[in-house]
Design an enzyme around this catalytic site. Structure first.
Site, PDB file in Angstrom:
ATOM      1  N   PHE A 305       1.124  -1.532  -0.030  1.00  0.00           N
ATOM      2  CA  PHE A 305       0.063  -0.596  -0.145  1.00  0.00           C
ATOM      3  C   PHE A 305       0.484   1.220   0.061  1.00  0.00           C
ATOM      4  CE2 PHE A 305      -1.927  -3.253   2.165  1.00  0.00           C
ATOM      5  CZ  PHE A 305      -4.122  -3.434   1.442  1.00  0.00           C
ATOM      6  N   ASP A 306       0.474   2.334  -0.794  1.00  0.00           N
ATOM      7  CA  ASP A 306       1.092   3.306  -0.780  1.00  0.00           C
ATOM      8  C   ASP A 306       0.446   4.482   1.059  1.00  0.00           C
ATOM      9  OD1 ASP A 306       2.530   6.187  -1.299  1.00  0.00           O
ATOM     10  OD2 ASP A 306       0.058   6.481  -1.746  1.00  0.00           O
ATOM     11  N   LYS A 307       0.996   5.445   1.050  1.00  0.00           N
ATOM     12  CA  LYS A 307       0.114   5.309   2.733  1.00  0.00           C
ATOM     13  C   LYS A 307      -1.502   6.830   2.098  1.00  0.00           C
ATOM     14  CE  LYS A 307       1.975   8.769   5.255  1.00  0.00           C
ATOM     15  NZ  LYS A 307       1.048  10.247   5.820  1.00  0.00           N
ATOM     16  N   VAL A 505      -1.232  -1.126  -4.447  1.00  0.00           N
ATOM     17  CA  VAL A 505      -1.738  -0.550  -4.825  1.00  0.00           C
ATOM     18  C   VAL A 505      -1.836   1.496  -4.181  1.00  0.00           C
ATOM     19  CG1 VAL A 505      -4.662   0.412  -3.764  1.00  0.00           C
ATOM     20  CG2 VAL A 505      -3.322  -2.143  -2.802  1.00  0.00           C
TER      21      VAL A 505
END
Length: 636
Positions: A305-307, A505
């Site tokens: 995941f990106d943040k 993502v």
């Protein structure tokens, strides 16, 4: 429409069979045979036409097998068999087409939602025009109950808008001045005026329809194999039926073998499942760009995941502004002037804060450069600004005093992103920005774990303190912060080399390379950039992570459904051939069972249209307990 033609032919030949049966009861056997021959010819003609077209394309179709069998049955005087087989084949094709239409219902519903006209505000007044005549930059008026025909920004009014066509969300969203709206959505209540940014085929809605159409036409790895198999299998069956005749001298047995071995259900077993699965995704705001991608998604066991904008809402707010040697508002105005040219979430947040404080932004920044993974530099009102993280400051030769470093670190430990500002190589201030974690993020990650994901990690360009706070809150397996776009790509490659099937993502421009590198890339559709949407394999239109959890469960269900269909199709053919060779199955009864197997395969696939992933109490869910050891740091 093929299914309309098939229904008419099936109706006519079905009536002729009833007439033949009535003639048989009345003892008029001679006339009965004429009617049966006519029925065979009427239905057989259309089957033979399809067989001939396939032959011209150098393909051995199911229609060819049936045509050969019907001609043979007519030659040996088996008129009942020939009439019943042709009727069942046409009627089965009609039922199959009707059922297949249900699997494509999501696409048809999308097309039905396409707006056809719009009210444009022109100097001569409010004019209703076809949607094709709306131009970029036009001011479009939309009232309650009307569909929005363009992508644009609200410049007047407010409304509750149903965005189900775009996001899959049925609950109306409140939209007001400055908010983005999309073509294909509908005003539930209210009135707005919109400046058109995208029109016609450039709108998000038009692209969704194109993506779904392309995806439903694409082929999976399994489907490509079945197509190759059918091209070899069909002529092989013709040869085997000749051998059966050569060995038994029984024409009827050879013809029955020919028809019963038709791989009809097998050929459609994969595509019908995949079309239904992709249609379900589209209806729930998940755009899967192809059947092969759906197969790949079902095998994923690690998610990155990106943040910002992915795990968090992407709507950060300025929580504190600290300056040294100048007024806070003067510093904020200078920074906001430069950030007006930035597309980054943090930059837009700073601009929003300046406007909230009613600061006048009228200086045109010069010599602007966006530094990926660092921030930006620009000249505003004669002052050289560097805005970004510690790496950018180091690259620009800006020294950070101990008390400023301590202040920035303290802000980061409380969950803020500290944006450092240097003016003419001197550190002048720190803007603290905080973002909220998405409410569904933890539940979505837990559901992904239950359904097969072994690891969930975060890769972000943000500072390590803020990133770790988010990671701890969501129970992620690992958090890696302060990364450049190329670092994210290196991580993806390293994890793939360790044997993981990796999904990435993200939503920003800096995520696009990693999205393209991962086994499956997922982009946030509404908040995401065009570049990330193009690079991604799957687009989540409402920016909700529970859509990802649904997509993952749906992919597994779709592949499982495809496997069920394949087993059903192969099992039916094996049982029928055994029945033929044992003398228990005959031409008409075998054809009936064959057509029923085709229908069962399509009906099984239709179940996917209404599929919803089970929640925490899902019976099929299984916990993935225990975590693997630490991952190796990739070379960057």
């Amino acid at each position: 429409m093929n299914h309309i033609k098939n229904s008419h032919i099936a109706g006519v030949t079905g009536l002729m069979l009833l007439i033949a049966f009535a003639l048989h009861l009345t003892g008029l056997a001679q006339y009965k045979d004429y009617v049966l021959i006519a029925s065979s010819v009427v239905a057989g003609y259309f089957i033979a036409i399809k067989a001939f077209k396939a032959l011209r394309m150098k393909a051995f179709s199911i229609e060819l097998l049936v045509t050969i069998a019907v001609i043979g049955a007519l030659i040996i005087g088996e008129y009942v068999e020939s009439a019943v087989v042709t009727f069942l084949f046409i009627f089965g094709a009609y039922l199959e087409m009707r059922t297949l239409e249900k699997t494509r219902s999501s696409l048809r519903n999308l097309i039905d939602m396409t707006p056809t006209e719009a009210t444009v505000i022109r100097p001569e007044g409010h004019i209703k025009v076809p949607v094709e005549e709306v131009n970029k930059g036009d001011r479009v008026l939309i009232r309650s109950g009307e569909k929005i025909a363009v992508d644009g920004v609200i410049v007047s009014g407010q409304a509750l808008i149903v965005e189900a066509a775009i996001t899959g969300e049925s609950v109306p969203a409140s939209k007001t001045l400055g908010d983005r709206v999309f073509s294909g959505t509908m005003i539930d209540n209210g009135y707005i005026e919109v400046t058109a940014n995208r029109v016609g085929d450039d709108t998000t809605f038009a692209k969704i329809i194109d993506m779904v159409e392309d995806a439903q036409e694409s082929k999976t790895t399994t489907q490509k194999f079945l197509d190759r198999f059918a091209n070899i299998y069909t002529p092989t069956i013709v040869v085997l039926s000749v051998l059966v005749y050569a060995l038994t001298r029984n024409v009827e047995l050879a013809l029955t073998f020919l028809v019963i071995a038709c791989p009809g259900a097998l050929v459609i077993s994969a595509p019908v499942s995949m079309v239904a699965g992709i249609g379900n995704g589209a209806r729930n705001g998940v755009l899967v760009k192809g059947g092969e991608i759906m197969e790949n998604l079902s095998k994923i066991d690690l998610v990155i995941f990106d943040k910002t904008g992915t795990l968090t809402k992407g709507k950060p707010e300025v929580t504190e502004l600290k300056s040294w040697g100048m007024d806070e508002n003067v510093l904020l105005r200078l920074v906001a002037e430069a950030e007006r040219l930035s597309e980054h979430h943090l930059g837009q947040t700073i601009v929003a804060e300046a406007r909230k404080r009613k600061l006048i932004l009228d200086q045109e920044p010069q010599h602007v450069a966006i530094i990926k993974g660092g921030g930006m530099i620009a000249t505003v009102a004669g002052s050289h600004l560097a805005i970004g993280n510690r790496k950018l400051m180091a690259d620009q030769g800006v020294a950070i005093a101990d008390h400023i470093e301590a202040y920035a670190t303290e802000r980061e430990k409380t969950g803020n992103t500290a944006v450092l500002i240097a003016i003419d190589k001197q550190l002048a201030g720190v803007i603290s920005i905080a973002d909220q974690i998405k409410p569904e993020a933890r539940t979505a990650i837990e559901q992904l774990r239950r359904t097969g994901v072994k690891k969930a990690i975060m890769l972000t360009g943000d500072n390590r303190h803020t990133a770790q706070l988010v990671g701890d809150e969501l129970g992620l397996d690992a958090v890696y912060a302060e990364l450049l776009p190329e670092d994210k790509v290196a991580w993806v490659n390293t994890l793939k080399n360790q044997g993981y099937r990796v999904a990435m993502v993200g939503d920003g421009i800096n995520d696009a390379p990693a999205l393209a590198t991962a086994d499956v890339g997922l982009a946030m559709g509404v908040s995401g950039t065009d570049i990330s949407m193009e690079a991604a394999d799957i687009v989540l239109m409402s920016d909700r992570l529970d859509q990802f959890a649904h997509a993952y469960s749906l992919a597994k269900a779709t592949v499982r459904n495809m496997q069920q269909n394949t087993i059903l199709a192969v099992g039916t053919v094996v049982l029928l051939l055994a029945g033929v060779l044992l003398g228990k199955i005959f031409l008409a009864s075998g054809m009936l069972v064959h057509e029923l197997s085709v229908l069962l395969v399509t009906l099984n696939a239709v179940r996917l249209i209404r599929y919803r992933a089970q929640g925490s109490a899902g019976k099929n869910a299984h916990d993935v307990t225990g975590h693997a050891g630490p991952m190796n740091q990739p070379a960057t």
